[in-house]
Write an enzyme that holds these catalytic residues in place. Structure first.
Site, short mmCIF file in Angstrom:
data_model
loop_
_atom_site.label_atom_id
_atom_site.label_comp_id
_atom_site.label_asym_id
_atom_site.label_seq_id
_atom_site.Cartn_x
_atom_site.Cartn_y
_atom_site.Cartn_z
N ARG A 75 -11.32 -11.04 -3.57
CA ARG A 75 -9.89 -10.90 -3.29
C ARG A 75 -9.10 -11.02 -4.70
O ARG A 75 -8.34 -10.34 -4.89
CB ARG A 75 -9.41 -12.02 -2.16
N TYR A 92 11.64 7.05 1.99
CA TYR A 92 10.43 7.31 2.66
C TYR A 92 10.62 6.22 3.92
O TYR A 92 10.85 5.10 3.84
CB TYR A 92 9.26 6.94 1.82
N ASP A 130 9.48 4.25 -6.88
CA ASP A 130 8.36 4.99 -6.20
C ASP A 130 8.06 6.10 -6.79
O ASP A 130 8.99 7.13 -6.54
CB ASP A 130 8.96 5.02 -4.86
N LYS A 178 -1.67 9.54 -1.56
CA LYS A 178 -1.02 11.08 -1.89
C LYS A 178 -1.81 11.65 -3.22
O LYS A 178 -3.00 11.89 -3.13
CB LYS A 178 0.54 10.88 -1.96
#
Ligand SMILES: *Cc1c(COP(=O)(O)O)cnc(C)c1O
Length: 384
Positions: A51, A103, A175, A200
């Site tokens: 982690r 978005y 973004d 993406k």
């Protein structure tokens, strides 16, 4: 040659990367492990629990920092997990200004997750910097920009917003999912944080869900790393590997996405049954000058509206497409088509979505890297 001096198209392949120390593997191995042997308590080789850090994730994080011209990269389990970490920098009473053409998932996490923790969000038309300035007060701690916007392809002037943010000592996050660092590098334009849905274009093959942040400032990186480790929404080693592999071809894919995007936008704009095409490369696009200034090219995302604005006709078109797949998401090698009014924006009341241009006949295309002629004949047969 120092890695920092490499040009972008070389950085996608070599940026932050070295052959693996164990056997010289050219691609970083997928270190599918949760823990690492220690010789004495605390005696380890830089990794103690996955982690906190994992070598495959480190390789991806270094590549991300390199291609965005940043100093520190952080990889998360999804784009929204990356956003979640940014908002956790804030405290109750803090205010955020963002765009009104955001978005959908970003809007949802702001309004439905973080508002109840006392963080206040404002959504404005960010193409006009004065409109942002009007919303700033002493509680404003973050400006969240997305450009080009989705699905209307508005362009926000990152440099101008960054000047305003710096003047008021407000963090600026961008973004960069739609543009990718191939087209624009927000940190160079004055942003503090770059965020990606690496799902993406960075991943590029529609086979992974990953998020990313890149920053320059050490103190900001430390705070975000603390949240990444403490909240734990990390990206696993297999997914890190896949995005790293995707990044290596980002520049060649983007070049073709842009060429095909241009061809599709031009074809649609000349079609007698098409009312309007949204693509920032057109000279009559309202933010074309800003797009030209801050982007290297105009990307592979194109939205359009058919004449008559019929909901049924739009559905018929997306159902008839063969090379374009009807699906959510974007940025993969394959072309996708979406109908925002019934898909991504279905939960927004009609009157509300139409205010930002999401009308019944709006279709959004993520133009892939297939042969341009096949994409155009597919659109031709579907539009009729
Ligand atoms: C997809 C997307 C996100 C969310 O990313 P996930 O990886 O799906 O969590 C955020 N912003 C933009 C612009 C996106 O397209």
């Amino acid at each position: 040659m120092s890695e920092k001096k490499l040009r972008f198209n070389s950085k996608t392949i070599h940026g932050g990367q070295q052959p693996d120390k164990a056997y010289g593997a050219v691609m970083p191995p997928i270190y599918q492990t949760s823990t690492y042997a220690q010789t004495t308590p605390g005696g380890h080789k830089g990794y103690e629990y996955s982690r906190s850090a994992n070598p495959t994730r480190t390789a991806l994080e270094n590549a991300l920092a390199s291609i965005e011209n940043g100093s520190y990269g952080l990889a998360f389990g999804s784009g929204l997990a990356a956003m979640d970490a940014v908002i956790k920098l804030l405290s109750p009473g803090d205010e955020v200004i963002s765009t009104n053409d955001l978005y959908g998932g970003s809007y949802r996490i702001f309004r439905q997750i973080f508002e109840k923790y006392g963080i206040v969000f404002h959504f404005v038309g960010m193409q006009d910097v004065d409109v942002i300035a009007e919303k700033i007060n002493k509680n404003t701690k973050l400006i969240w920009v997305e450009t080009p916007t989705n699905p209307m392809m508005n362009i926000i002037d990152i440099k101008a917003v960054s000047k305003l943010a710096k003047k008021h000592e407000i963090l600026l996050a961008v973004d960069n999912t739609f543009a990718t660092p191939y087209l624009q590098q927000p940190l160079d334009l004055g942003a503090d944080i770059v965020m990606h849905s690496a799902t993406k274009y960075l991943g590029g093959h529609s086979d992974v869900v990953v998020g990313a942040l890149v920053v320059k400032d050490k103190e900001l990186a430390d705070r975000l790393y603390f949240i990444q480790n403490a909240s734990g929404a990390i990206c696993g080693p297999m997914d890190s590997f896949l995005v790293l592999r995707g990044i290596k071809t980002l520049h060649v894919r983007m070049q073709r996405h842009c060429e095909n995007g241009r061809a599709v936008a031009q074809f649609l704009s000349q079609h007698p049954k098409i009312e309007k095409v949204y693509w920032p490369g057109f000279e009559n696009h309202p933010n074309h000058e800003v797009a030209k200034k801050q982007m290297k090219d105009f990307g592979g995302m194109v939205s359009f509206v058919t004449k008559g604005n019929s909901y049924e006709n739009a559905i018929a078109i997306v159902e008839k497409l063969v090379v374009f797949t009807l699906a959510e998401s974007l940025g993969g090698v394959e072309s996708l088509a979406g109908h925002p009014a019934s898909m991504t924006h279905a939960s927004i009341p009609k009157a509300e979505r139409e205010k930002s241009g999401v009308v019944d006949a709006l279709i959004r295309l993520s133009v892939g890297i297939e042969d341009e002629a096949d994409l155009i004949s597919d659109l031709e047969q579907a539009i009729g």
